[in-house]
Design a protein around this motif. Structure first.
Motif, short mmCIF file in Angstrom:
data_model
loop_
_atom_site.label_atom_id
_atom_site.label_comp_id
_atom_site.label_asym_id
_atom_site.label_seq_id
_atom_site.Cartn_x
_atom_site.Cartn_y
_atom_site.Cartn_z
N ARG A 1 0.87 -1.18 0.00
CA ARG A 1 0.00 0.00 0.00
C ARG A 1 0.90 1.23 0.00
NH1 ARG A 1 2.50 1.87 3.60
NH2 ARG A 1 1.01 3.57 3.66
N LYS B 1 -4.52 9.92 3.16
CA LYS B 1 -5.17 9.05 4.15
C LYS B 1 -6.14 9.83 5.02
CE LYS B 1 -4.99 5.54 4.60
NZ LYS B 1 -6.00 4.57 4.10
N ARG C 1 -7.53 -0.27 -6.63
CA ARG C 1 -7.83 0.79 -5.66
C ARG C 1 -8.11 2.08 -6.45
NH1 ARG C 1 -4.20 1.30 -0.41
NH2 ARG C 1 -6.15 2.17 0.39
#
Ligand code: MRU
Length: 321
Positions: A51, A230, A85
């Motif tokens: 990630r 994030k 994603r």
């Protein structure tokens, strides 16, 4: 010089597999995951075995090279990888770079170039810090997130080597604790003094004068400088602005999306609510958008970029073929 994680330990292409350090198991276990098809690479990206925006681009590039070597249908492989994603634009950028020449050599060159971009932007960003700085960072933007060296955490590493960093606050980053697990693990290995704190403690640390700068990465930066990162970054940026603490976004040009005018056009990944609560109804947006006016500067490998970002941001590198 600090010793960080070697790029090939984070992700590499072998003859029959893309091999990656499984980030879901860190820091308790250092296990490798072998992905033998492009669909398995996509699954590893979706499940966060690898990630971080640049790192998933690199993994996808290796995945497309693996697909070509195996004789898979390349359009299908591209589609499966690009949809693994939605938020990080690096995924599409890397796959587009590889599409015309999906070879192991080309994927390795892309990986090496991403790490080199990190080293260059780290040098630019380190110059923003004054000696003795306490720096707050969110999520994980280290070698693990970029395939080597790191973006915001790379800048912190370069600044530490220059004697500019006194302490790092690593926000734990609910719900999957990329800060508390991965950033803490990397900082420990680099020998940089740090404390993990609850995300909700950031504003009071700033109020107490214990944060000199906030450094974050980015998953996608719109043409106007609005930055997706994030979830929790936006709250940090609001708190930083209130307390007069500069927030710098450190990201390679592969994270720039000049085709998306503002943050409103950035797709925000919604993950399984079970990552928040296995017992109660929950909602799990994985990213948020920080408006450009809350960003003191964006740092890429090309240097420092200030508002208005529509004029100051460079264009992403594109292969010349
Ligand atoms: O969901 P993740 O762990 O892939 O999210 C990663 C982040 O948001 C990082 O801060 C961002 O990708 C920058 S990585 C250098």
């Amino acid at each position: 010089m600090t010793q960080g994680l070697a790029p090939e330990r984070i992700v590499r292409l072998e003859r029959d597999a893309v091999v990656l350090l499984d980030q879901r198991r860190l820091p308790d276990e250092e296990l490798e995951l072998r992905c033998r098809t492009s669909a398995e690479v996509a699954e590893a990206i979706r499940e966060l075995a690898i990630r971080g925006a640049p790192a998933i681009g690199v993994a996808a590039a290796y995945g497309l090279a693996l697909a070509a070597a195996r004789g898979e249908d390349l359009d299908t492989a591209y589609d499966v990888l690009v949809s693994s994603r939605p938020t990080a634009v690096n995924l599409r950028w890397a796959l587009d770079e590889l599409r015309a020449e999906p070879t192991a050599e080309r994927a390795l060159a892309l990986h090496e170039a991403e790490v080199e971009r990190c080293r260059r932007m780290a040098r630019h960003a380190a110059g923003l810090l004054r000696p003795g700085s306490s720096v707050y960072t969110h999520c994980n933007t280290g070698a693990l997130a970029t395939g080597g060296y790191g973006s915001a955490l790379g800048a912190i590493r370069a600044a530490w080597e220059d004697g500019l960093v006194a302490h790092v606050w690593a926000g734990e980053t609910r719900p999957l604790l990329q800060g508390g697990r991965l950033t803490a693990w990397e900082l420990e290995q680099l020998g940089i003094p740090f404390s993990v704190i609850a995300d909700s403690a950031a504003a009071s640390l700033m109020a107490a004068g214990e944060v000199d700068a906030v450094l974050t990465g980015a998953d996608r930066i719109a043409a106007n400088g609005d930055t997706a990162n994030k979830v929790g970054t936006y709250a940090l940026a609001v708190a930083a602005a209130h307390h007069g603490v500069p927030l710098y976004v450190v990201a390679p040009t592969s994270s720039l999306d000049p085709d998306t005018p503002t943050g409103a056009g950035i797709p925000i990944e919604e993950r399984d609510p079970g990552e928040i609560s296995s017992r109660f109804p929950a909602r799990n947006p994985a990213f948020d958008v920080t408006p450009a006016e809350l960003v003191a500067a964006i740092v890429t490998e090309e240097g420092l970029h200030r508002a208005p970002y529509t004029a100051s941001l460079p264009v992403p590198v594109r292969s010349t073929r």
